[in-house]
Design a protein around this motif. Structure first.
Motif, PDB file in Angstrom:
ATOM      1  N   MET A   1      76.629  44.896  27.104  1.00  0.00           N
ATOM      2  CA  MET A   1      75.958  46.165  26.796  1.00  0.00           C
ATOM      3  C   MET A   1      75.402  46.854  28.030  1.00  0.00           C
ATOM      4  SD  MET A   1      73.702  45.441  23.365  1.00  0.00           S
ATOM      5  CE  MET A   1      72.811  46.977  23.516  1.00  0.00           C
ATOM      6  N   SER A   2      74.989  46.078  29.017  1.00  0.00           N
ATOM      7  CA  SER A   2      74.321  46.652  30.192  1.00  0.00           C
ATOM      8  C   SER A   2      75.238  47.575  30.989  1.00  0.00           C
ATOM      9  CB  SER A   2      73.817  45.536  31.115  1.00  0.00           C
ATOM     10  OG  SER A   2      74.880  44.951  31.857  1.00  0.00           O
ATOM     11  N   GLY A   3      76.540  47.298  30.938  1.00  0.00           N
ATOM     12  CA  GLY A   3      77.484  48.095  31.708  1.00  0.00           C
ATOM     13  C   GLY A   3      77.540  47.727  33.176  1.00  0.00           C
ATOM     14  N   HIS A   4      76.707  46.765  33.595  1.00  0.00           N
ATOM     15  CA  HIS A   4      76.707  46.357  34.995  1.00  0.00           C
ATOM     16  C   HIS A   4      77.639  45.170  35.228  1.00  0.00           C
ATOM     17  CE1 HIS A   4      73.579  48.893  36.778  1.00  0.00           C
ATOM     18  NE2 HIS A   4      73.041  48.900  35.565  1.00  0.00           N
ATOM     19  N   LYS A   5      78.089  45.052  36.449  1.00  0.00           N
ATOM     20  CA  LYS A   5      78.950  43.927  36.807  1.00  0.00           C
ATOM     21  C   LYS A   5      78.135  42.638  36.798  1.00  0.00           C
ATOM     22  CE  LYS A   5      82.227  46.571  39.590  1.00  0.00           C
ATOM     23  NZ  LYS A   5      83.435  46.177  38.830  1.00  0.00           N
ATOM     24  N   PHE A   6      78.782  41.523  36.442  1.00  0.00           N
ATOM     25  CA  PHE A   6      78.067  40.249  36.372  1.00  0.00           C
ATOM     26  C   PHE A   6      78.964  39.090  36.771  1.00  0.00           C
ATOM     27  CE2 PHE A   6      79.930  40.888  32.170  1.00  0.00           C
ATOM     28  CZ  PHE A   6      80.498  39.643  31.896  1.00  0.00           C
ATOM     29  N   LEU A   7      78.324  38.066  37.300  1.00  0.00           N
ATOM     30  CA  LEU A   7      78.973  36.785  37.619  1.00  0.00           C
ATOM     31  C   LEU A   7      78.135  35.721  36.926  1.00  0.00           C
ATOM     32  CD1 LEU A   7      80.686  34.688  39.083  1.00  0.00           C
ATOM     33  CD2 LEU A   7      79.475  35.237  41.195  1.00  0.00           C
TER      34      LEU A   7
END
Length: 467
Positions: free
Chosen positions: A294-300
């Motif tokens: 939902m955040s729309g940010h990239k993640f690892l």
């Protein structure tokens, strides 16, 4: 006849997260005072996990290790309090430790024993052989200050539980804000008649018996607490931090994680990891996944198989495939925006990478210091041990982190909260202010370890005691 080397023996508490800081401290000591020889005496309940074996097998030439014989598993009650397990493993290892110390004395000029927090039951071994005894405290100075205060708090408590109200507060010397009882370490939040509570209280009463306490912190991070501890005079404290790893291991730079990070824009990725032993419930794992999406940010994301017990991976290797527990279609929907890896990633290299812009963390102290030293803002998600106290320090005192709210009814952090927390550290005015504050701390960490820094001076003072 060749003179015997001056030797320091270090006894880590069981578990990877206790071994790593002690090894890093030993490396830092030897970088500046290379005439010492360090021997690690390792208490065990079973075979060493591969990651621990790798660390021990790659120690520099002036360090070595002895794995003590395994204690009988029947002597260790099956409890989900890691602190109790660790303390009992060390307690039952004392006879083996005595033999190892006797052997070292015959071969080297052994001058001191350095114990981890949950190795205090072995303190009498130092006394028995007329050796200096030091405690290496791998958490923050404010947590140590709390443990020093616990015996007095216990005397003042009147009920069978630690306090009559779960929501009462506790003042820790050197910290302006009070802590709610519910924020204290897990072993304190149990019946005062229980073995777990009594063992922690016993440990706290022994803290003043040490010749000194080495704390993994630095002046800019906890100035008032360090001052308060130094005014006590006993035990003498040595703030020598931040002691953090320079690299995860020799294979780290070949990892999928770092290759993926190289392709991402600067400060764009949220790194998600719950340390060497933290786990989430299945429901919480799903909410976290949806929140990241939902955040729309990239993640690892370093994901583990879910468990009802938040510390279930601490002493054992998980066998389930964590990817099977993720929401249907999650990996496919997020493949352009995120990377999910199982069980392990090179955290030190990831936090130091230019593409990493935030860290969702369980707030273990080593992870906290690594994030601070690299100037990476945090989302705090404490699970067990002293992590709730660390989270409060980061959000309310240092103001370099945000904390998603837990739903009152379910006890779960909902996906909307996860998404909002990510946005809080990755975009907008709040993010800018957090980044400015953590940059100041990051610069302070570097200064403290420089030639004229107070942490460097504290380490030199300590080395003089051991010469």
């Amino acid at each position: 006849m060749e003179s015997k080397k001056t030797c320091i023996a270090m006894i880590p508490s069981p578990g990877l997260s206790h071994l790593i800081p002690l090894v890093e401290f030993a490396k830092q000591l030897l970088q500046q005072h290379n005439h010492f020889h360090i021997t690690f005496l390792i208490p065990t309940l079973g075979p060493l996990i591969p990651s621990m074996q790798t660390i021990l097998n790659t120690l520099p030439p002036n360090m070595d290790f002895i794995v003590l014989p395994q204690v009988n598993i029947e002597d260790i009650p099956q409890t989900h309090q890691p602190s109790t397990q660790m303390k009992l493993i060390v307690k039952h290892s004392v006879p083996f430790l005595q033999e190892a110390v006797k052997s070292l004395i015959s071969k080297t000029h052994l001058v001191a024993l350095v114990f981890s927090m949950f190795s205090t039951d072995a303190h009498d071994v130092a006394k028995q052989f007329n050796l200096l005894s030091y405690l290496f405290f791998a958490s923050g100075a404010f947590v140590f200050s709390f443990f020093l205060t616990l015996p007095k708090l216990d005397e003042a408590a009147s009920s069978s539980e630690f306090f009559e109200s779960y929501y009462e507060t506790v003042n820790v010397p050197g910290i302006a804000i009070p802590f709610h009882v519910k924020e204290l370490p897990n072993p304190v939040l149990v019946e005062r008649s229980s073995y777990t509570y009594k063992s922690i209280l016993d440990m706290c009463r022994k803290l003043s018996l040490f010749d000194g306490v080495i704390i993994n912190t630095f002046a800019d991070l906890e100035p008032d607490v360090i001052r308060a501890l130094q005014e006590r005079q006993k035990p003498c404290v040595y703030p020598v931090g931040p002691i953090i790893r320079n690299e995860s291991n020799s294979e780290a730079n070949k990892s999928v994680s770092l290759r993926w990070l190289e392709k991402q824009p600067p400060s764009s990725v949220v790194f998600v990891s719950f340390g060497s032993g933290g786990t989430l419930s299945h429901e919480q794992l799903n909410e976290l996944a949806f929140g990241l999406e939902m955040s729309g940010h990239k993640f690892l994301w370093v994901v583990r198989a879910p468990s009802k017990h938040s510390s279930s991976a601490y002493f054992s290797v998980q066998k389930d495939d964590p990817l099977e527990y993720l929401p249907n279609g999650f990996l496919e929907r997020t493949k352009e925006n995120g990377l999910v890896v199982t069980s392990w990633a090179p955290q030190v290299e990831i936090l130091g990478h230019g593409s990493t812009g935030g860290f969702l963390s369980h707030c273990g102290w080593s992870s906290t210091l690594e994030s601070v030293a690299n100037g990476v803002p945090m989302i705090v998600w404490p699970l067990f041990a002293e992590q709730r106290m660390n989270a409060k320090l980061l959000t309310d005192v240092l103001k370099v982190a945000v904390r998603p709210k837990v739903d009152d009814e379910s006890g779960i952090v909902k996906r909307e909260e996860v998404a909002n927390a990510i946005k809080g550290i990755m975009e907008g005015d709040e993010s800018s202010e957090i980044r400015k504050r953590i940059k100041v701390l990051s610069d302070g960490a570097a200064t403290e370890l420089s030639e004229n820094g107070s942490s460097r001076k504290a380490l030199s003072t300590l080395a003089l005691k051991w010469n």
